[in-house]
Design a protein around this motif. Structure first.
Motif, mmCIF file in Angstrom:
data_model
loop_
_atom_site.group_PDB
_atom_site.id
_atom_site.type_symbol
_atom_site.label_atom_id
_atom_site.label_comp_id
_atom_site.label_asym_id
_atom_site.label_seq_id
_atom_site.Cartn_x
_atom_site.Cartn_y
_atom_site.Cartn_z
ATOM 1 N N THR A 180 0.732 -1.109 -0.100
ATOM 2 C CA THR A 180 -0.319 0.003 -0.103
ATOM 3 C C THR A 180 0.760 1.195 -0.007
ATOM 4 O O THR A 180 0.752 2.174 -0.661
ATOM 5 C CB THR A 180 -0.933 0.006 1.270
ATOM 6 N N LEU A 181 1.829 1.279 0.815
ATOM 7 C CA LEU A 181 2.741 2.293 0.834
ATOM 8 C C LEU A 181 3.433 2.695 -0.490
ATOM 9 O O LEU A 181 3.594 3.785 -1.106
ATOM 10 C CB LEU A 181 3.734 2.318 1.783
ATOM 11 N N SER A 182 4.078 1.262 -0.977
ATOM 12 C CA SER A 182 4.547 1.758 -2.326
ATOM 13 C C SER A 182 3.757 2.291 -3.579
ATOM 14 O O SER A 182 3.985 3.004 -4.457
ATOM 15 C CB SER A 182 5.368 0.497 -2.616
ATOM 16 N N ALA A 183 2.482 1.527 -3.414
ATOM 17 C CA ALA A 183 1.404 1.999 -4.359
ATOM 18 C C ALA A 183 1.078 3.572 -4.382
ATOM 19 O O ALA A 183 0.942 4.341 -5.451
ATOM 20 C CB ALA A 183 0.402 1.311 -4.333
ATOM 21 N N HIS A 184 1.278 4.071 -3.272
ATOM 22 C CA HIS A 184 1.105 5.576 -3.176
ATOM 23 C C HIS A 184 2.469 6.507 -2.971
ATOM 24 O O HIS A 184 2.162 7.705 -3.377
ATOM 25 C CB HIS A 184 0.486 5.751 -1.886
ATOM 26 N N ALA A 185 3.450 5.730 -3.340
ATOM 27 C CA ALA A 185 4.635 6.572 -3.305
ATOM 28 C C ALA A 185 4.567 7.252 -4.783
ATOM 29 O O ALA A 185 4.068 6.891 -5.679
ATOM 30 C CB ALA A 185 5.827 5.503 -3.385
ATOM 31 N N SER A 186 5.079 8.409 -4.808
ATOM 32 C CA SER A 186 5.153 9.393 -5.976
ATOM 33 C C SER A 186 6.157 8.829 -6.873
ATOM 34 O O SER A 186 7.160 8.243 -6.557
ATOM 35 C CB SER A 186 5.571 10.616 -5.567
ATOM 36 N N GLU A 187 5.809 8.744 -8.219
ATOM 37 C CA GLU A 187 6.829 8.281 -9.029
ATOM 38 C C GLU A 187 8.063 9.073 -9.184
ATOM 39 O O GLU A 187 8.135 10.270 -8.996
ATOM 40 C CB GLU A 187 6.256 8.306 -10.839
ATOM 41 N N PRO A 188 9.473 8.766 -9.555
ATOM 42 C CA PRO A 188 10.383 9.498 -9.621
ATOM 43 C C PRO A 188 10.244 10.419 -10.895
ATOM 44 O O PRO A 188 9.529 9.950 -11.962
ATOM 45 C CB PRO A 188 11.552 8.469 -9.422
ATOM 46 N N PRO A 189 10.976 11.672 -10.796
ATOM 47 C CA PRO A 189 10.725 12.499 -11.927
ATOM 48 C C PRO A 189 11.488 12.119 -13.214
ATOM 49 O O PRO A 189 11.174 12.425 -13.984
ATOM 50 C CB PRO A 189 11.147 13.773 -11.236
ATOM 51 N N VAL A 190 12.572 11.168 -12.945
ATOM 52 C CA VAL A 190 13.078 10.508 -14.341
ATOM 53 C C VAL A 190 13.686 9.329 -13.942
ATOM 54 O O VAL A 190 13.589 8.640 -13.003
ATOM 55 C CB VAL A 190 14.503 11.351 -14.620
ATOM 56 N N LYS A 191 13.744 8.134 -14.957
ATOM 57 C CA LYS A 191 14.083 7.121 -14.905
ATOM 58 C C LYS A 191 14.882 6.680 -16.331
ATOM 59 O O LYS A 191 14.774 7.395 -17.139
ATOM 60 C CB LYS A 191 12.690 6.362 -14.502
ATOM 61 N N LYS A 192 15.397 5.561 -16.132
ATOM 62 C CA LYS A 192 16.244 4.984 -17.447
ATOM 63 C C LYS A 192 15.118 4.209 -18.244
ATOM 64 O O LYS A 192 14.408 3.606 -17.841
ATOM 65 C CB LYS A 192 17.175 4.234 -16.944
ATOM 66 N N ALA A 193 15.327 4.433 -19.652
ATOM 67 C CA ALA A 193 14.514 3.710 -20.638
ATOM 68 C C ALA A 193 15.228 3.805 -21.779
ATOM 69 O O ALA A 193 15.528 4.841 -22.370
ATOM 70 C CB ALA A 193 13.054 4.454 -20.610
ATOM 71 N N GLY A 194 15.543 2.630 -22.282
ATOM 72 C CA GLY A 194 16.006 2.365 -23.752
ATOM 73 C C GLY A 194 17.423 3.184 -23.781
ATOM 74 O O GLY A 194 17.630 3.773 -24.837
ATOM 75 N N GLY A 195 18.070 3.043 -22.729
ATOM 76 C CA GLY A 195 19.556 3.702 -22.819
ATOM 77 C C GLY A 195 19.754 5.069 -22.493
ATOM 78 O O GLY A 195 20.743 5.718 -22.731
ATOM 79 N N MET A 196 18.418 5.805 -22.352
ATOM 80 C CA MET A 196 18.560 7.202 -21.888
ATOM 81 C C MET A 196 17.877 7.426 -20.841
ATOM 82 O O MET A 196 16.995 6.534 -20.246
ATOM 83 C CB MET A 196 17.880 7.675 -23.252
ATOM 84 N N LEU A 197 17.729 8.784 -20.286
ATOM 85 C CA LEU A 197 16.739 9.262 -19.378
ATOM 86 C C LEU A 197 15.785 9.731 -19.852
ATOM 87 O O LEU A 197 15.427 10.505 -20.867
ATOM 88 C CB LEU A 197 17.598 10.341 -18.462
ATOM 89 N N VAL A 198 14.538 9.701 -19.323
ATOM 90 C CA VAL A 198 13.284 10.063 -19.552
ATOM 91 C C VAL A 198 12.316 10.632 -18.330
ATOM 92 O O VAL A 198 12.714 10.112 -17.324
ATOM 93 C CB VAL A 198 12.362 8.956 -20.219
ATOM 94 N N ASP A 199 11.685 11.613 -18.406
ATOM 95 C CA ASP A 199 10.640 12.183 -17.380
ATOM 96 C C ASP A 199 9.545 10.928 -17.051
ATOM 97 O O ASP A 199 9.443 9.941 -17.717
ATOM 98 C CB ASP A 199 10.145 13.556 -17.805
ATOM 99 N N GLY A 200 8.856 11.389 -16.244
ATOM 100 C CA GLY A 200 7.650 10.560 -15.675
ATOM 101 C C GLY A 200 6.746 10.220 -16.746
ATOM 102 O O GLY A 200 5.902 9.369 -16.583
ATOM 103 N N LYS A 201 6.631 11.051 -17.867
ATOM 104 C CA LYS A 201 5.648 10.816 -18.797
ATOM 105 C C LYS A 201 6.317 9.973 -20.104
ATOM 106 O O LYS A 201 5.774 9.719 -21.319
ATOM 107 C CB LYS A 201 5.173 12.043 -19.494
ATOM 108 N N GLY A 202 7.659 9.450 -19.806
ATOM 109 C CA GLY A 202 8.415 8.994 -20.708
ATOM 110 C C GLY A 202 9.089 9.942 -21.902
ATOM 111 O O GLY A 202 9.669 9.191 -22.989
ATOM 112 N N MET A 203 9.155 11.150 -21.830
ATOM 113 C CA MET A 203 9.776 12.095 -22.571
ATOM 114 C C MET A 203 11.197 12.105 -22.373
ATOM 115 O O MET A 203 11.811 12.239 -21.137
ATOM 116 C CB MET A 203 8.982 13.279 -22.494
ATOM 117 N N THR A 204 11.838 12.298 -23.638
ATOM 118 C CA THR A 204 13.479 12.258 -23.383
ATOM 119 C C THR A 204 13.806 13.576 -22.750
ATOM 120 O O THR A 204 13.181 14.493 -22.625
ATOM 121 C CB THR A 204 13.808 12.461 -24.824
ATOM 122 N N VAL A 205 14.905 13.164 -21.884
ATOM 123 C CA VAL A 205 15.325 14.261 -21.138
ATOM 124 C C VAL A 205 16.903 14.565 -21.691
ATOM 125 O O VAL A 205 17.617 13.780 -22.162
ATOM 126 C CB VAL A 205 15.674 13.873 -19.444
#
Length: 121
Positions: free
Chosen positions: A16-41
């Motif tokens: 329950t706590l992890s389900a309510h935790a906010s998404e990180p503002p950036v993450k790794k995807a496809g060898g690059m960083l993207v924002d929470g909406k998957g947009m290139t950073v």
């Protein structure tokens, strides 16, 4: 039996706590960083470590990736912009998206004017 129900309660609470935790503002995807909406950073060569040089019209075209109240773990940090808001930085470099990227995975800003670069991991 009691330990099973206690264990179940603990797992449920953690889920329950992890389900309510906010998404990180950036993450790794496809060898690059993207924002929470998957947009290139991107990073901007005119920035200095811990300081954004992109404001006004620049920030309208290259929206800063905002940190909000997210808890950031190294190598991510939050820098303070001139207006007092918090922007995500990667290894000290402020992060941005690009308004001309229309869908996740677009990288139209890469190497723009030789000063904007996709952040790769």
């Amino acid at each position: 039996m009691k330990s099973v129900s206690l264990g179940t309660a603990v797992l449920f609470t953690l889920f329950t706590l992890s389900a309510h935790a906010s998404e990180p503002p950036v993450k790794k995807a496809g060898g690059m960083l993207v924002d929470g909406k998957g947009m290139t950073v991107y990073t901007y060569d005119k920035d200095s470590a811990g300081k954004s040089a992109c404001s006004g019209q620049c920030a309208a075209n290259w929206p800063p990736v905002m940190a909000g109240d997210a808890k950031l773990d190294a190598p991510y940090t939050a820098i303070t912009r001139d207006d007092g808001s918090k922007q995500v930085a990667y290894k000290g470099k402020p992060l941005y998206t690009f308004v001309k990227d229309k869908k996740a995975g677009d990288k139209t800003g890469d190497k723009m004017k030789d000063v904007w670069h996709v952040v790769t991991d």
